[in-house]
Design a protein around this motif. Sequence first.
Motif, PDB file in Angstrom:
ATOM      1  N   GLN A  51       0.813  -1.147   0.093  1.00 55.77           N
ATOM      2  CA  GLN A  51       0.205   0.143   0.040  1.00 55.77           C
ATOM      3  C   GLN A  51       0.945   1.316  -0.126  1.00 55.77           C
ATOM      4  N   ASN A  52       0.595   2.144  -0.669  1.00 59.77           N
ATOM      5  CA  ASN A  52       1.096   3.727  -0.676  1.00 59.77           C
ATOM      6  C   ASN A  52       1.454   4.062   0.780  1.00 59.77           C
ATOM      7  N   ASP A  53       0.605   4.047   1.532  1.00 57.24           N
ATOM      8  CA  ASP A  53       0.824   4.717   3.021  1.00 57.24           C
ATOM      9  C   ASP A  53       1.062   3.286   3.907  1.00 57.24           C
ATOM     10  N   ASN A  54       1.261   2.140   3.511  1.00 58.28           N
ATOM     11  CA  ASN A  54       1.532   0.860   4.414  1.00 58.28           C
ATOM     12  C   ASN A  54       0.243   0.775   5.342  1.00 58.28           C
ATOM     13  N   ARG A  55      -1.010   1.051   5.081  1.00 61.92           N
ATOM     14  CA  ARG A  55      -2.186   1.095   6.068  1.00 61.92           C
ATOM     15  C   ARG A  55      -3.234   0.405   5.441  1.00 61.92           C
ATOM     16  N   LEU A  56      -4.038  -0.469   6.348  1.00 58.79           N
ATOM     17  CA  LEU A  56      -5.255  -1.158   5.647  1.00 58.79           C
ATOM     18  C   LEU A  56      -6.008  -1.216   7.030  1.00 58.79           C
TER      19      LEU A  56
ATOM     20  N   VAL B 285     -10.506   3.145  14.925  1.00 58.66           N
ATOM     21  CA  VAL B 285     -11.091   4.152  14.235  1.00 58.66           C
ATOM     22  C   VAL B 285     -12.563   3.988  14.213  1.00 58.66           C
ATOM     23  N   GLY B 286     -13.202   4.467  15.296  1.00 57.18           N
ATOM     24  CA  GLY B 286     -14.907   4.034  15.534  1.00 57.18           C
ATOM     25  C   GLY B 286     -14.700   2.314  15.957  1.00 57.18           C
ATOM     26  N   THR B 287     -15.365   1.552  15.231  1.00 49.59           N
ATOM     27  CA  THR B 287     -15.306   0.294  15.673  1.00 49.59           C
ATOM     28  C   THR B 287     -14.212  -0.621  14.655  1.00 49.59           C
ATOM     29  N   VAL B 288     -13.642   0.051  13.855  1.00 50.55           N
ATOM     30  CA  VAL B 288     -12.857  -0.767  12.966  1.00 50.55           C
ATOM     31  C   VAL B 288     -11.206  -0.402  13.286  1.00 50.55           C
ATOM     32  N   VAL B 289     -10.521  -1.583  13.072  1.00 49.77           N
ATOM     33  CA  VAL B 289      -8.902  -1.390  13.506  1.00 49.77           C
ATOM     34  C   VAL B 289      -8.202  -1.308  12.286  1.00 49.77           C
ATOM     35  N   VAL B 290      -7.126  -0.163  12.029  1.00 51.52           N
ATOM     36  CA  VAL B 290      -6.333   0.152  11.146  1.00 51.52           C
ATOM     37  C   VAL B 290      -5.195  -0.355  11.474  1.00 51.52           C
ATOM     38  N   ALA B 291      -4.377  -1.167  10.658  1.00 53.27           N
ATOM     39  CA  ALA B 291      -2.933  -1.612  10.770  1.00 53.27           C
ATOM     40  C   ALA B 291      -2.171  -0.820   9.954  1.00 53.27           C
ATOM     41  N   ASP B 292      -0.913  -0.423  10.597  1.00 50.91           N
ATOM     42  CA  ASP B 292      -0.069   0.509   9.822  1.00 50.91           C
ATOM     43  C   ASP B 292       1.252  -0.347  10.008  1.00 50.91           C
ATOM     44  N   LEU B 293       1.876  -0.781   8.940  1.00 53.27           N
ATOM     45  CA  LEU B 293       2.985  -1.476   8.836  1.00 53.27           C
ATOM     46  C   LEU B 293       4.261  -0.915   9.730  1.00 53.27           C
ATOM     47  N   ALA B 294       4.852  -1.710  10.516  1.00 52.72           N
ATOM     48  CA  ALA B 294       5.888  -1.029  11.577  1.00 52.72           C
ATOM     49  C   ALA B 294       7.307  -1.441  10.487  1.00 52.72           C
ATOM     50  N   GLN B 295       8.278  -1.034  11.201  1.00 52.19           N
ATOM     51  CA  GLN B 295       9.698  -1.406  10.470  1.00 52.19           C
ATOM     52  C   GLN B 295       9.921  -2.934  10.491  1.00 52.19           C
ATOM     53  N   ALA B 296       9.695  -3.406  11.808  1.00 54.31           N
ATOM     54  CA  ALA B 296       9.905  -4.888  11.757  1.00 54.31           C
ATOM     55  C   ALA B 296       9.258  -5.600  10.888  1.00 54.31           C
ATOM     56  N   GLY B 297       8.058  -5.263  10.618  1.00 56.38           N
ATOM     57  CA  GLY B 297       7.194  -6.167   9.832  1.00 56.38           C
ATOM     58  C   GLY B 297       7.834  -5.743   8.179  1.00 56.38           C
ATOM     59  N   LEU B 298       8.050  -4.445   7.776  1.00 59.93           N
ATOM     60  CA  LEU B 298       8.945  -4.503   6.577  1.00 59.93           C
ATOM     61  C   LEU B 298       9.933  -4.845   6.272  1.00 59.93           C
TER      62      LEU B 298
END
Length: 98
Positions: free
Chosen positions: A22-27, A66-79
């Motif tokens: 993803q362009n922003d490493n988030r979903l 974010v409200g009732t949804v969880v948003v994941a953001d890739l961290a350095q260890a994941g990358l």
Amino acid sequence: MAFEEHLVEDARLVILKELASQNDNRLSETMLGHVLQIFGHTRSREWVRAQLRKLEEMGAVKLTEVGTVVVADLAQAGLDHVERRAFLDFVRRPGLEA
């Protein structure tokens, strides 16, 4: 290793690779659930959220509610795992890609 453990490790790799693409490493967990389904991991939203929490414990992702949804953001260890610089336990290793 039990077959279920292989499935979990593969699903975690799918999550990390999709975040890295993803362009922003988030979903959101919802979108990650759809991606997992494409790769044959048809699981509940709670199961996806549990995998995200485990990845957060490992330092591979950062989670935000974010409200009732969880948003994941890739961290350095994941990358680092996706790019084969360092590996995380309990996540399938990515294959060599040309």
